[in-house]
Design an enzyme around this catalytic site. Structure first.
Site, short mmCIF file in Angstrom:
data_model
loop_
_atom_site.label_atom_id
_atom_site.label_comp_id
_atom_site.label_asym_id
_atom_site.label_seq_id
_atom_site.Cartn_x
_atom_site.Cartn_y
_atom_site.Cartn_z
N ILE A 420 0.82 -1.21 0.00
CA ILE A 420 0.00 0.00 0.00
C ILE A 420 0.85 1.26 0.00
CG2 ILE A 420 -1.76 1.31 1.25
CD1 ILE A 420 -2.75 -1.29 2.43
N LYS A 422 4.96 3.05 1.49
CA LYS A 422 6.29 2.89 2.07
C LYS A 422 6.59 4.07 2.98
CE LYS A 422 8.72 0.00 -1.30
NZ LYS A 422 9.86 -0.10 -2.25
N GLY A 423 7.37 3.78 4.04
CA GLY A 423 7.77 4.83 4.95
C GLY A 423 9.27 4.85 5.13
N THR A 427 10.13 0.81 6.68
CA THR A 427 8.73 0.53 6.98
C THR A 427 7.92 0.42 5.70
OG1 THR A 427 8.90 1.74 9.07
CG2 THR A 427 6.69 1.35 8.21
N VAL A 428 7.12 -0.65 5.59
CA VAL A 428 6.26 -0.88 4.43
C VAL A 428 4.87 -1.23 4.94
CG1 VAL A 428 5.95 -2.14 2.27
CG2 VAL A 428 8.26 -1.77 3.18
N LYS A 442 1.31 -2.72 8.96
CA LYS A 442 2.52 -1.90 8.98
C LYS A 442 3.69 -2.79 9.40
CE LYS A 442 4.26 2.48 10.84
NZ LYS A 442 3.93 3.62 11.73
N ASP A 570 4.79 14.05 14.34
CA ASP A 570 5.04 13.77 12.92
C ASP A 570 3.76 13.96 12.12
OD1 ASP A 570 6.50 13.13 10.69
OD2 ASP A 570 6.35 10.97 10.96
#
Length: 841
Positions: A420, A422-423, A427-428, A442, A570
């Protein structure tokens, strides 16, 4: 014979030569000496270091006394290490006074129920006329109908989040919503809010009430409490040897990270009069599960079962190999492994040669990597604490059976391979299904477990709020932590870009490939159902009611977090998710670097770990200064500007934003056509954090007022200044009239239609440069709207939307200028409290 058979023959002879040496014992009975199996978990010693002390039992235990006080005690002396109170005793019993004044009363009526605590050395005695029940037997009978009445049962749950090291009570969750009790139990703490060993104590109060069949009145009620503990830390904190985290030298927690155990209390026997039958006419109702059997609710932690398995492994180990030296056993096994690996290598290379010669295969087979195989075979750690919902822990197996092959199962989670988002830091986010519900998964690198568990803690604390993303559970494998979160449609960033039909030329300007353009078209198509029929801007660029609703949702989420002492840190459009039910709603997500402050803390200090996203941080974050809740308010100002302007930023382009934030080079030109937004954003982006409004104040700002409230405020303001005397040098009147050049922009009659001016001139004369007179006109026409001539009614529109828009278009800055004056001079007056105080609005 195939060419590889000679190699097999050589391998067979080698095994024959090694077999006598492998199978012959060193002497002595095989049952005399055993060697424990060494767990193969990461971070422990290798098999070459197999000689070690046998695992020891935990030297602490969790107990609860009659008063409901939970202790962590050191064994064997039962010395308390820490304790905290849950607020009420383990049991309570009420019995209505007996009516002994009747003519037939010959003796004092005995109590229906007697509750007695048993000591370890004391067995349950019998009392004439009473039948003994255990707690499990007694509560299993509810609800029922007896000859004299009806017995009903109920259950409430409380959860106490405790620092496992110190026993400090961090937070209390109650299914009854009794915030007074919650606040009384929690003591302020000055330490860091995040703890490595968060211990959750669940208290379940099971209650039986017996009502008279004839009078319907309560005869008696009995409440008995059951306690359960779950250690919410990551298993990497365990000390090895099946011991939990170390508290200090030689002292360990009584349960492993990720496991659950019962908190033992004094044993209770319940005595019931024989004329109170407890086994007739059972009513259909779910039983009190935690009294059915200890394993039916939550099995004991892994420690006890793993020891049983280890004993079985020890017996097999001795039976197969006898009294062997570990080094002698290891050498032939290593040699055998080398030989087998050489054989496999030769076999695979020859097989590949044959397949190449034979041509491509007509049928492709799905093959999984060794890494995937390992992940699927990894056993599910221990009884994981999966979900807190309404103050209760929900356990059980996932009944979901998916026919999909594009994914894999991890505990209760089915993880799809569909990505969905990416971070940062690897993190995906994937699609997934957790306990039958669609979720967003997550995936965080396991080395960042602190981020994952901090996010879990804050999601638990902020759970059940409509504007905070929901957390459903957590799973692990060897490499990653998987958080199952509420599945939303898209982010706020995606929604705005999709609505604006983010052009393909813009994508091409960013040097994206043709594949990227195609992917973006797919994304736009997938959101068509969300944006279709919704308007986010009015004609003229003002935000629509739907856009204001989404921005209000964001503020409501921040208000909730700040009330709990949580600072998000954030906040950005990518971390605001959009959910579509009956209407669109916004939810805050990604709380991995959020911080929670205790009640006596006003800031996070100068060295708060973690940082937000570039371009969305407050100047004090960039300069590593003192961080308070105001950092979220600065980010909120950027998000509101970004939303209203359609993906523009008040501090410029990506690369220059951080520098401009530090230098306070802000440009609000794009929102000047919305004066209320310009006023709010300028206050939120104030470089001095102490001058920024709080989240509650933002929620009450005129930007979020509807037409009815806007008109109500102008009418109340007109009433307030109407009685002020110009000659008496009124401060509020002087302040109001001093804003006329900005609020009106000249003479107000020049901006109104002649027919309207003619209508108001019939009744009195007005000063066309006076704000007080303009407010009087608005007030009078609003109060007498039904009496206006039809042509004037048609001109000013319907009340409230049309009427408000008529004057807002002609005098866009009138409301905010009047608001500033009233805020400065009259905000504490009773008539204006509803516009400035949250408890009134």
């Amino acid at each position: 014979m195939p060419p590889r058979c000679p190699f097999l023959r050589h391998l067979f002879f080698l095994l024959l030569l090694l077999s006598p040496w492998i199978m012959s014992p060193c002497g002595g009975a095989a049952d005399d000496v055993t060697y424990p199996i060494v767990p193969s978990s990461p971070g422990r010693r290798s098999i070459l270091q197999i000689r070690r002390e046998p695992p020891t039992e935990p030297n602490t235990k969790l107990v609860v006394d009659r008063d409901g006080k939970v202790f962590l005690k050191q064994q064997p002396k039962e010395t308390p290490y820490w304790s905290f109170s849950t607020g009420s005793p383990m049991h309570s019993l009420y019995q209505a006074p007996a009516n002994n004044n009747t003519e037939n009363a010959t003796e004092i009526t005995r109590p229906h129920i007697i509750v007695e605590y048993l000591n370890n050395s004391k067995a349950a005695t019998t009392v004439d006329g009473y039948h003994n029940w255990t707690v499990q037997e007694f509560f299993r009978q509810k609800p029922l109908v007896t000859d004299d009445g009806v017995t009903l049962g109920s259950e409430t749950t409380s959860a106490y989040l405790v620092d496992g090291r110190s026993g400090r009570l961090i937070h209390v969750y109650k299914s009854t919503g009794d915030t007074k009790i919650t606040n009384a139990l929690v003591k302020p703490a000055s330490t860091e809010d995040f703890v490595n060993e968060p211990l959750l104590i669940r208290r379940t109060d099971s209650k039986l009430e017996h009502f008279s069949k004839t009078t319907g009145k309560l005869v008696w009620n009995l409440t008995v409490s059951h306690f359960r503990a779950a250690l919410l830390c990551d298993p990497v904190f365990n000390s090895g040897y099946d011991l939990g985290p170390k508290l200090q030298t030689g002292i360990y927690m009584p349960l492993l990270c990720g496991s659950q155990i019962d908190v033992r209390g004094p044993e209770i026997v319940i005595r019931v009069l024989h004329d109170q039958p407890m086994n007739v006419k059972m009513l259909p109702s779910p039983s009190l599960n935690h009294f059915e059997s200890e394993n039916s609710i939550m099995p004991f932690g892994k420690a006890r079962e793993s020891r049983k398995l280890q004993e079985q492994h020890k017996q097999k180990y001795t039976y197969l190999f006898g009294q062997w030296s570990p080094v002698k056993l290891l050498a032939p096994l290593v040699l055998l492994g080398v030989v087998v690996s050489v054989f496999i290598k030769k076999f695979s290379s020859r097989g590949s040669d044959v397949s190449l010669k034979a041509g491509p295969s007509k049928k492709k087979k799905n093959r999984k990597s060794a890494k995937d195989t390992n992940r699927q075979s990894v056993p599910r750690g221990q009884d994981q604490f999966e979900l807190i919902e309404g103050g209760q822990m929900l356990l059980g197996f996932n009944n979901f059976q998916s026919g999909a092959t594009d994914g894999r199962k991890i505990g209760k989670l089915f993880l799809s391979s569909k990505e969905i988002a990416k971070g940062s830091n690897g993190t995906v986010v994937f699609e997934g299904i957790y306990e039958g519900r669609p979720v967003a998964v997550k995936r965080l690198v396991r080395s960042h477990h602190e981020v994952a568990f901090k996010e879990i803690q804050n999601l638990i604390a902020s759970d059940q709020h409509t504007n905070i993303i929901r957390w459903y559970g957590v799973e692990y494998d060897q490499d990653f932590v998987y958080l199952s979160l509420e599945r939303c449609t898209c982010s706020l960033d995606d929604l705005i870009k999709s609505y604006l039909e983010f052009s393909m030329t813009k994508v091409l300007e960013n040097n994206d490939s043709t594949e990227g353009v195609a992917a973006y078209k797919i994304q736009l198509d997938s959101l068509e159902g969300v944006i279709k029929g919704n308007n986010f801007w009015k004609v003229g660029g003002h935000p629509s009611p739907l856009m204001l609703k989404l921005m209000r949702d964001i503020v409501c989420g921040i208000v909730h977090l700040h009330e709990l002492g949580i600072v998000h840190r954030d906040l950005k459009p990518q971390n605001v998710l959009i959910s579509k039910d009956m209407t669109l709603s916004a939810k805050l997500s990604d709380m991995g670097i959020s911080k929670r402050m205790s009640r006596d803390m006003s800031s996070l200090g100068h060295l708060a770990t973690g940082s937000g996203s570039s371009g969305w941080q407050a100047p004090e974050q960039l300069l590593q200064g003192r961080q308070t809740r105001a950092v979220d308010m600065f980010s909120l100002g950027c998000v509101i500007f970004y939303t209203i302007t359609g993906c523009k930023h008040p501090f410029g382009d990506d690369l220059e934003r951080d520098v401009n934030i530090v230098k306070n080079k802000v440009d609000l030109f794009l929102v000047e056509h919305v004066p209320e937004a310009s006023d709010l954003i300028s206050r939120l982006l104030n470089p001095d954090p102490d001058l920024r409004p709080s989240a509650t104040e933002v929620l009450l700002h005129p930007m979020f007022w509807n037409s009815e409230m806007r008109l109500s405020f102008l009418r109340d303001a007109s009433d307030r200044v109407e009685l002020e005397n110009r000659e008496a040098d009124s401060e509020i009147l002087k302040a109001m009239e001093s804003t006329a050049p900005v609020a009106i922009g000249g003479k107000w009659d020049e901006k109104l239609e002649p027919v309207f001016i003619t209508n108001i001139g019939r009744y009195r004369r007005y000063k066309y440069d006076s704000i007080r007179d303009l407010l009087r006109v608005i007030r009078n026409k609003l109060n007498h709207h039904r009496e206006l001539p039809p042509e004037i009614q048609e001109l000013v529109g319907t009340v409230p939307e049309g009427f408000d828009e008529y004057f807002a278009v002609r005098f866009p800055k009138l409301l905010i200028e009047v608001y500033r004056v009233i805020s400065l001079h009259c905000r504490e007056e009773e008539v204006f409290r509803k516009y400035f105080k949250c408890d009134i609005i």
